[in-house]
Design an enzyme around this catalytic site. Structure first.
Site, mmCIF file in Angstrom:
data_model
loop_
_atom_site.group_PDB
_atom_site.id
_atom_site.type_symbol
_atom_site.label_atom_id
_atom_site.label_comp_id
_atom_site.label_asym_id
_atom_site.label_seq_id
_atom_site.Cartn_x
_atom_site.Cartn_y
_atom_site.Cartn_z
ATOM 1 N N ASP A 113 5.895 -5.109 -10.775
ATOM 2 C CA ASP A 113 5.583 -4.111 -11.795
ATOM 3 C C ASP A 113 5.201 -2.757 -11.178
ATOM 4 O O ASP A 113 5.705 -1.715 -11.597
ATOM 5 C CB ASP A 113 4.438 -4.657 -12.664
ATOM 6 N N LYS A 147 0.822 -1.224 0.000
ATOM 7 C CA LYS A 147 0.000 0.000 0.000
ATOM 8 C C LYS A 147 0.847 1.261 0.000
ATOM 9 O O LYS A 147 1.977 1.262 0.464
ATOM 10 C CB LYS A 147 -0.883 0.015 1.242
ATOM 11 N N ASP A 168 4.713 -14.596 -10.000
ATOM 12 C CA ASP A 168 3.843 -14.802 -11.171
ATOM 13 C C ASP A 168 4.620 -14.990 -12.481
ATOM 14 O O ASP A 168 4.071 -15.478 -13.462
ATOM 15 C CB ASP A 168 2.883 -13.613 -11.327
ATOM 16 N N GLY A 209 -1.076 -16.344 -9.386
ATOM 17 C CA GLY A 209 -0.543 -15.959 -10.691
ATOM 18 C C GLY A 209 -1.175 -14.689 -11.229
ATOM 19 O O GLY A 209 -0.884 -14.261 -12.325
ATOM 20 N N ARG A 221 4.012 -18.406 -1.563
ATOM 21 C CA ARG A 221 4.913 -17.253 -1.457
ATOM 22 C C ARG A 221 5.845 -17.317 -0.262
ATOM 23 O O ARG A 221 6.846 -16.611 -0.219
ATOM 24 C CB ARG A 221 4.083 -15.976 -1.336
HETATM 25 O O1 F6P Z 1 1.699 -11.008 -7.486
HETATM 26 C C1 F6P Z 1 1.943 -11.981 -6.548
HETATM 27 C C2 F6P Z 1 0.683 -12.478 -5.930
HETATM 28 O O2 F6P Z 1 1.006 -13.501 -5.002
HETATM 29 C C3 F6P Z 1 -0.367 -12.945 -6.916
HETATM 30 O O3 F6P Z 1 -0.086 -14.224 -7.431
HETATM 31 C C4 F6P Z 1 -1.610 -12.863 -6.071
HETATM 32 O O4 F6P Z 1 -2.738 -12.639 -6.859
HETATM 33 C C5 F6P Z 1 -1.362 -11.649 -5.228
HETATM 34 O O5 F6P Z 1 0.035 -11.447 -5.210
HETATM 35 C C6 F6P Z 1 -1.861 -11.792 -3.810
HETATM 36 O O6 F6P Z 1 -1.650 -10.593 -3.163
HETATM 37 P P1 F6P Z 1 -1.941 -10.381 -1.605
HETATM 38 O O7 F6P Z 1 -0.763 -10.971 -0.877
HETATM 39 O O8 F6P Z 1 -2.025 -8.923 -1.442
HETATM 40 O O9 F6P Z 1 -3.177 -11.123 -1.295
#
Ligand code: F6P
Length: 365
Positions: A118, A76, A142, A185, A292
């Site tokens: 990005d 954020k 991703d 993704g 992740r």
């Molecule tokens: O861009 C990485 C990612 O893990 C995507 O695959 C997924 O849609 C998003 O981030 C999830 O984001 P957050 O951790 O904010 O839920």
């Protein structure tokens, strides 16, 4: 002492710590450089009370195999949209980029290395246009950035997803069930495609190929009737969309930018299969942030380490406004301007889709 500031922005990703460690180790060879870490992305600089951490070799020793980021991150805010709470409790967003530039001067920071996806690299480009000496390091599980063949974190996510497909296979077989695995993704199908292929799923649904539910049903029935196998594994990407429909994220808001995020692609598919008359038991698994977290695989550690060393060497060479990238087995630099906003999606007529179809994986097309 010259100072370089490192920040990790956006969602975390296995390999971030390996990049940080590599920057610090490489910088320590130069003797006259000190590395500072901005806590919680650029928040450490943007907040009234500066929060930075000196990153010396002791601070980063042994972190290359640790998940997450030792300096924290956030999805954020940022220098161009810093949230300020109004009296009525709502927020307005202010441009704090000038404040940030002044603060960096005060701290004696010569250059900034911004490790992020990005969104973070768009911010890097804007800061570069304002005169900041900034270098980008791309990260995302991703793998959807065109500028680089691979981003670190992706292979680890694929390993985690493949492990899940393997595990679901044995339980699906034991119970004669259809098990649907939803993977991350965003609007790219790289994790889904790679794990479906490695795990030998029957169906793989990706955003790049909108699925016709009748085709998916056809493949499931064939699996049961013709192949004589009483179970099936389906891998679906979170951004999947039915023919003529839209991804759930498009309907309910952008993925990843809310306090609350619910997935739904797997559940939607399960309901559609039931509505189409599939009688077998169906269960869904949403892999979520497990993809992740945790230990990066060897490839990601090494890619991240190469990115870190290269990024610091780009600072030495004053290659500002550039981003590290990996192309044709080489770590190179590309202009940030070129790198941002160019998304790499799975091509429906690519070799990999051809291979997957060659071993019987259906895409619902
Ligand atoms: O861009 C990485 C990612 O893990 C995507 O695959 C997924 O849609 C998003 O981030 C999830 O984001 P957050 O951790 O904010 O839920």
């Amino acid at each position: 002492m010259k100072r370089v500031l490192v920040a990790t922005g956006g969602g975390d990703c296995p390999g971030l710590n390996a990049v940080i460690r590599a920057i610090v180790y490489r910088a320590s060879i130069e003797k006259d450089w000190e590395v500072l870490g901005s806590i919680q992305s650029f928040d450490g600089i943007l907040k009234d009370e500066t929060e930075v951490k000196v990153l010396d070799k002791d601070a980063v020793r042994g972190i290359h195999y640790r998940g997450g980021t030792i300096i924290g991150t956030t999805t954020k805010g940022g220098p161009f949209a810093w949230p300020v709470k109004k009296e009525d409790g709502s927020y307005e967003f202010e441009d704090r980029s000038d404040y940030m530039m002044d603060k960096l001067k005060e701290l004696g920071v010569e250059a900034v290395i911004s490790i992020g996806g990005d969104g973070s690299q768009r911010i890097s480009q804007k800061l570069y246009e304002k005169g900041m000496n900034i270098i980008g390091v791309p990260k995302t599980i991703d793998n959807d950035l065109k500028a680089t063949d691979f981003t670190f974190g992706f292979q680890t996510a694929v390993e985690v997803a493949t492990d899940a497909v393997d595990k679901l296979n044995t339980t699906a077989a034991s119970h004669n069930r259809i098990l649907i695995l939803e993977v991350m993704g965003r609007d790219a199908g790289w994790i889904a495609l790679n794990s479906a292929l490695a795990g030998g799923a029957e169906v793989c649904i990706i955003p790049e190929i909108p699925y016709d539910i009748n085709k998916v049903v056809e493949r499931i029935r064939r699996r049961y009737d013709k192949d004589g196998r009483g179970f099936a594994n389906i891998v679906i990407a979170e951004g999947a969309k039915p023919l003529g429909g839209s991804a759930l994220a498009e309907e309910y808001g952008e993925i990843g930018n809310e306090n609350l995020k619910l997935s739904g692609a797997a559940d939607r598919l399960a309901r559609e299969l039931k509505a189409a008359g599939i009688t077998a038991d169906i269960r869904t698994t949403v892999l979520g942030h497990i993809q992740r977290g945790g230990i990066p695989c060897a490839f990601d550690r090494n890619l991240a380490t190469s990115f870190g060393v290269k990024a610091f060497e780009m600072v030495l060479e004053k290659q500002y406004g550039q981003m590290v990238a990996y192309r044709n087995f080489e770590v190179i630099s590309v202009p940030l301007e070129e790198a941002i906003g160019s998304q790499k999606l799975v091509e429906p007529d690519s070799q990999m889709i051809h291979t997957a179809k060659g071993v019987g994986i259906a895409f619902g097309d």
